[in-house]
Enzyme design. Structure first.
Site, PDB file in Angstrom:
ATOM      1  N   ALA A 234      46.672  49.691  26.990  1.00 62.79           N
ATOM      2  CA  ALA A 234      46.486  48.595  26.035  1.00 62.79           C
ATOM      3  C   ALA A 234      46.870  49.079  24.645  1.00 62.79           C
ATOM      4  O   ALA A 234      46.182  49.921  24.059  1.00 62.79           O
ATOM      5  CB  ALA A 234      45.037  48.120  26.049  1.00 62.79           C
ATOM      6  N   SER A 235      47.964  48.542  24.122  1.00 64.43           N
ATOM      7  CA  SER A 235      48.430  48.952  22.790  1.00 64.43           C
ATOM      8  C   SER A 235      48.972  47.736  22.068  1.00 64.43           C
ATOM      9  O   SER A 235      48.724  46.602  22.465  1.00 64.43           O
ATOM     10  CB  SER A 235      49.506  50.038  22.938  1.00 64.43           C
ATOM     11  OG  SER A 235      50.688  49.497  23.492  1.00 64.43           O
TER      12      SER A 235
ATOM     13  N   ALA B 185      52.279  46.567  21.554  1.00 64.02           N
ATOM     14  CA  ALA B 185      53.294  45.793  22.266  1.00 64.02           C
ATOM     15  C   ALA B 185      53.082  45.764  23.769  1.00 64.02           C
ATOM     16  O   ALA B 185      53.782  45.047  24.474  1.00 64.02           O
ATOM     17  CB  ALA B 185      54.678  46.369  21.963  1.00 64.02           C
TER      18      ALA B 185
ATOM     19  N   ALA C  99      33.078  43.941  52.490  1.00 58.00           N
ATOM     20  CA  ALA C  99      34.107  44.390  51.558  1.00 58.00           C
ATOM     21  C   ALA C  99      33.818  43.828  50.179  1.00 58.00           C
ATOM     22  O   ALA C  99      33.314  42.703  50.051  1.00 58.00           O
ATOM     23  CB  ALA C  99      35.494  43.955  52.019  1.00 58.00           C
TER      24      ALA C  99
ATOM     25  N   GLY D  27      35.698  42.756  46.906  1.00 60.22           N
ATOM     26  CA  GLY D  27      36.962  42.492  46.248  1.00 60.22           C
ATOM     27  C   GLY D  27      36.806  42.577  44.739  1.00 60.22           C
ATOM     28  O   GLY D  27      35.818  43.099  44.231  1.00 60.22           O
TER      29      GLY D  27
ATOM     30  N   GLU E  38      36.343  40.070  42.663  1.00 63.64           N
ATOM     31  CA  GLU E  38      35.355  39.158  42.088  1.00 63.64           C
ATOM     32  C   GLU E  38      34.325  38.661  43.090  1.00 63.64           C
ATOM     33  O   GLU E  38      33.440  37.886  42.734  1.00 63.64           O
ATOM     34  CB  GLU E  38      36.049  37.962  41.443  1.00 63.64           C
ATOM     35  CG  GLU E  38      36.851  37.099  42.404  1.00 63.64           C
ATOM     36  CD  GLU E  38      37.362  35.837  41.732  1.00 63.64           C
ATOM     37  OE1 GLU E  38      36.894  35.518  40.635  1.00 63.64           O
ATOM     38  OE2 GLU E  38      38.233  35.171  42.323  1.00 63.64           O
TER      39      GLU E  38
ATOM     40  N   VAL F   5      31.975  39.499  46.973  1.00 61.38           N
ATOM     41  CA  VAL F   5      31.578  40.312  48.114  1.00 61.38           C
ATOM     42  C   VAL F   5      31.779  39.468  49.362  1.00 61.38           C
ATOM     43  O   VAL F   5      31.350  38.306  49.422  1.00 61.38           O
ATOM     44  CB  VAL F   5      30.107  40.760  48.002  1.00 61.38           C
ATOM     45  CG1 VAL F   5      29.653  41.447  49.288  1.00 61.38           C
ATOM     46  CG2 VAL F   5      29.937  41.691  46.807  1.00 61.38           C
ATOM     47  N   VAL F   6      32.444  40.041  50.353  1.00 59.38           N
ATOM     48  CA  VAL F   6      32.732  39.334  51.596  1.00 59.38           C
ATOM     49  C   VAL F   6      32.010  40.051  52.728  1.00 59.38           C
ATOM     50  O   VAL F   6      32.133  41.264  52.879  1.00 59.38           O
ATOM     51  CB  VAL F   6      34.247  39.292  51.868  1.00 59.38           C
ATOM     52  CG1 VAL F   6      34.540  38.616  53.201  1.00 59.38           C
ATOM     53  CG2 VAL F   6      34.970  38.572  50.739  1.00 59.38           C
TER      54      VAL F   6
ATOM     55  N   ASP G 293      46.956  33.949  42.730  1.00 61.16           N
ATOM     56  CA  ASP G 293      46.629  35.367  42.966  1.00 61.16           C
ATOM     57  C   ASP G 293      47.370  35.821  44.213  1.00 61.16           C
ATOM     58  O   ASP G 293      46.784  36.326  45.168  1.00 61.16           O
ATOM     59  CB  ASP G 293      45.118  35.532  43.142  1.00 61.16           C
ATOM     60  CG  ASP G 293      44.679  36.993  43.122  1.00 61.16           C
ATOM     61  OD1 ASP G 293      45.491  37.853  42.731  1.00 61.16           O
ATOM     62  OD2 ASP G 293      43.536  37.268  43.509  1.00 61.16           O
TER      63      ASP G 293
END
Length: 527
Positions: free
Chosen positions: A132-133, A135, A341, A343, A345, A347-348, A444
């Site tokens: 993260a800068s 540009a 699992a 992911g 966002e 939990v499955v 996604d």
């Protein structure tokens, strides 16, 4: 240039891609470092004015570190990406020094240098990197001799976005530290949140913040909370997709304490390690060029003078990482290991013939923002899964829905990221073609969200999906997938071609959508 390359020794590094001109000496450790940043009197950085500044102070900057030199083995310089006039000024100085000292020249990719000095400073081996800068805003991982881009900004870099906002309120340059200070005094303000798979976009957020009539402290707080939550989310998506266990933060914006806190909380909740280099190595600096130049020199990577032209659009994924012997892993772990699992966002969990998908709160996100995203995405997923299924796209059948949980059919098959064959990518192309033909954009579209079952591709995880027939939305959808393929496979060209064949078979508007995807890709070609 000397024919033999010594195995070690001091390397002189020159950095000057944009605002800061810097020189450093690196041996086994940092020997000397001096910088002379350019600070515009008003407005943003003007490339020619910055280059003139670099030229005026270059001699003094180098003179501050050379007295510490015992024997310089090579001169390294930032070859790109960056502002053309600034790059040319530094390259000219580097060539002159290499000739005068009769040593090799090493051309360093500025972005790779951020990653390598970060790995050296923290001891991390194979991290997912949030860069993260000003540009640049990229999520990077390593595979088979190259750093791969999992996701990136589709418009403006996070640092430049903060600077743009600051200028609109007559705040001093650079804007990031001022926004950070004001944000501590403010309260959360809802602003646009734009995540597209592992890519993200800041322009709508910055415009909304500029136009807001709320107290400045609240705007700064909302801007920071929103922008950084977007960065952490895409980092978590890459971490979940790749199954890695280290996250490294680099780049000048990485000095922000709130961004560090959010990433640390995300990693703690996932059981991953988090690290950020000391501030000396975060912003643009000569040390990262000298260090990376040194490890490149040890690997025999030097640059003939005739090939030392600067490269303003030099991509991190164009660099052959000859100095790393490890191959890195694209994807680790197993799907639904032990019946569960986590992911990016949700939990499955298995429940017999069903799957329970529960979106979990994110400690790093503002509570109001987190609650809104959970509800919005759960509703969108349930609605668009059903709509896609009605349009002939294979999706799980939904049984029950609450505000944060969906009970749905368990799809038994091969997750595409573990079974990336041309045949399976063609099946994926057919599925996505049908989805786009129905006016639905997945949002996604990664190989984690596709399962091959009984000769067809089933699409899952519609949390970022939306209804759209716009070319732009379809192009971004395809870009997310192609970027994921390129970051996790060395057979990208063949896999992409197989997908395109299936996509064109199922979607009459494929040619236009693919053309727009190429336009979207070019936006990531810097400056």
């Amino acid at each position: 240039m000397p024919e033999s390359i010594p195995p070690s020794g001091q390397v002189l590094g020159l950095e000057g891609t944009a605002w800061n001109v810097s020189a450093a000496l690196f041996d086994d450790d940092l020997v000397a470092l001096h910088s002379a940043p350019y600070s515009p009197p008003t407005g943003g950085i003007h490339p020619r004015e910055a280059a003139q500044h670099h030229a005026s102070v270059m001699k003094d900057v180098i003179a501050r570190v050379l007295p510490e030199a015992e024997q310089v083995r090579a001169v390294a310089f930032s070859q790109g990406p960056g502002l053309g006039p600034c790059l040319r000024t530094v390259a000219t100085a580097a060539r002159a020094l290499a000739l005068a000292l009769d040593v090799p020249l090493v051309g360093v990719n500025h972005c790779v240098a951020h990653v390598e000095i970060g790995r050296w400073a923290t001891g991390f081996a194979d991290p997912i990197v949030l860069y993260a800068s000003g540009a640049n805003t990229q999520v990077i991982g390593y595979l088979n001799g190259r750093y791969r881009i999992f996701g990136e900004t589709l418009d403006i870099g996070i640092g430049n976005g903060l600077d743009k906002f600051a200028r609109s309120h007559d705040l001093p340059h650079p804007g990031g530290p001022v926004v950070e200070r004001l944000a501590r005094e403010g309260s959360y303000l809802e602003l646009p949140y734009t995540v597209k798979g592992m890519d993200l976009a800041f322009s709508g957020l910055i415009s909304a913040a500029q136009e807001s009539s709320s107290p400045l402290e609240d705007v700064c707080h909302g801007l920071q909370e929103t922008a950084f939550a977007m960065c952490v989310e895409v980092t978590e998506r890459a971490l979940a997709h790749a199954g890695k266990d280290e996250v490294l933060l680099v780049g000048g914006v990485g000095a922000n304490a709130r961004l560090q806190e959010m990433l640390r909380e995300m990693c703690e909740d996932r059981g991953a390690a988090f690290a950020v280099p000391e501030r000396t190595y975060l912003g643009d600096n000569g040390a990262m060029i000298a260090y990376t130049g040194r490890i490149m020199l040890e690997a025999g990577v030097t640059l003939p003078l005739a090939e030392s032209q600067v490269r303003p659009g030099y991509r991190v994924d164009e660099v052959e990482v000859a100095w790393r012997s490890d191959l890195g892993e694209a994807v680790r772990g197993e799907p639904l290991e032990g019946g569960r699992a986590q992911g990016a966002e949700a939990v499955v969990e298995e429940a017999g013939e069903f799957i329970v998908k529960r979106r979990v709160g994110k400690r790093y996100r503002n509570e109001a923002l987190d609650r809104r995203l959970i509800i919005e995405r759960t509703r969108a997923e349930s609605r668009l899964l059903a709509a896609a299924r009605r349009a002939g796209v294979a999706t799980p059948v939904i049984r029950e829905i609450t505000a944060d949980t969906i009970l749905m059919e368990r799809i038994k098959g091969d997750v595409l990221k573990y079974a990336m064959t041309e045949e399976n990518l063609a099946r994926a192309g057919v599925a996505v073609g049908r989805l786009h033909a129905a006016g639905i954009v997945h949002g996604d579209l990664t190989t984690s969200n596709m399962i091959v079952r009984d000769g067809q591709c089933v699409l899952i995880d519609f949390g970022l999906a939306h209804v759209s027939s716009e070319l732009e939305s379809r192009g971004v959808d395809l870009h997310v997938l192609f970027q994921t393929l390129e970051s996790t496979s060395d057979s990208f060209a063949a896999l992409r071609e197989a997908f395109v064949e299936g996509y064109a078979e199922a979607f009459p508007g494929a040619e236009e959508a693919l053309a727009r995807e190429r336009e979207v890709e070019m936006r990531g070609r810097y400056l």
